[in-house]
Design an enzyme around this catalytic site. Structure first.
Site, PDB file in Angstrom:
ATOM      1  N   CYS A  87      -1.319   4.727  -5.866  1.00 54.72           N
ATOM      2  CA  CYS A  87      -2.191   3.942  -5.001  1.00 54.72           C
ATOM      3  C   CYS A  87      -2.298   2.576  -5.641  1.00 54.72           C
ATOM      4  CB  CYS A  87      -3.573   4.591  -4.865  1.00 54.72           C
ATOM      5  SG  CYS A  87      -4.733   3.584  -3.909  1.00 54.72           S
TER       6      CYS A  87
ATOM      7  N   THR B 160       0.855  -1.180   0.000  1.00 56.75           N
ATOM      8  CA  THR B 160       0.000   0.000   0.000  1.00 56.75           C
ATOM      9  C   THR B 160       0.888   1.226   0.000  1.00 56.75           C
ATOM     10  OG1 THR B 160      -1.394   1.372   1.453  1.00 56.75           O
ATOM     11  CG2 THR B 160      -0.212  -0.415   2.490  1.00 56.75           C
TER      12      THR B 160
END
Length: 237
Positions: free
Chosen positions: A196, A83
């Protein structure tokens, strides 16, 4: 082959992408029946998302530190945090950790600099775009980082949390992202970071007129190259 410790679940949609990309890279490099040696720790994203929304970053850091230590105990030779946003707590995550963290921003910066680009646009969650932790890490590598305007940031963030983390991909959102990318290019971006891990589920290199830097793919490939001894860890700052 070193064992790759994948710290995922944020969201599991992107973690599945990491697992696929890591194994595809091993197959590409080694061929035959080879696959990656991995250990996966997947957190409950609902708990992490609540910590994000409430600003409880210290709690999130402690939770990811526990997960990273569990990966080490399970035999991981290094940790890959699957992440972008949660690299905000990278320092807490590595507290007491005896194996290295392959920092996603360092991997991304190395790829950008290899293209001899210095000014890049950044797409990501609202946290990643607005807060300094990620942009400053990139800037320390000599990069000038542009982020979208407030309205565009809200659009990018909403699509990630309301759609992509749930596996929802729509043409309307793809068009909205293309418009945001185009405005970053108009503002002077020589490349665009898909910062992302879910963004790559929606847009690709064909959606931008300038080079794109898909952080999930770059991170996964760097992890395999390090695991196979083909590359060292990227420079840190």
């Amino acid at each position: 082959m070193k064992a790759i410790g994948l710290l995922g679940g944020m969201s599991w949609e992107s973690s599945a992408e990491y697992y696929r990309l890591v194994n595809e890279r091993v197959r590409e490099v080694r061929g035959g029946y080879h696959s990656a040696r991995t250990v996966l720790y997947s957190v409950d994203f609902a708990e992490i998302e609540a910590m994000q929304a409430e600003g409880r970053w210290d709690d999130a850091g402690r939770e990811l530190n526990r997960a990273a230590l569990a990966l080490e105990a399970a035999g991981a030779d290094f940790v890959v945090l699957c992440t972008n946003t949660m690299h905000k707590v990278a320092d807490q995550l590595t507290d007491g950790l005896g194996v290295p963290l392959l920092h996603l921003a360092d991997t991304t910066a190395a790829a950008i600099k290899a293209h001899e680009i210095t000014r890049v646009g950044l797409l990501g969650t609202g946290f990643t775009m607005a807060q300094p932790f990620y942009r400053e890490r990139l800037a320390a590598h000599g990069l000038d980082v542009l982020v979208p305007g407030e309205e565009d940031r809200e659009t990018v963030h909403r699509v990630i949390y309301d759609e992509l983390v749930h596996g929802v991909v729509t043409e309307d959102s793809r068009e909205r992202y293309r418009d945001v990318i185009a405005r970053l290019v108009e503002a002077g971006a020589e490349g665009v970071i898909y910062g992302c891990t879910e963004i790559e589920l929606l847009v690709g290199p064909e959606d931008s007129e300038v080079p794109t830097f898909p952080t999930t793919r770059l991170h996964a490939e760097a992890a395999v190259d390090y695991a196979l001894g083909k590359a060292s860890l990227p420079p840190t700052v």
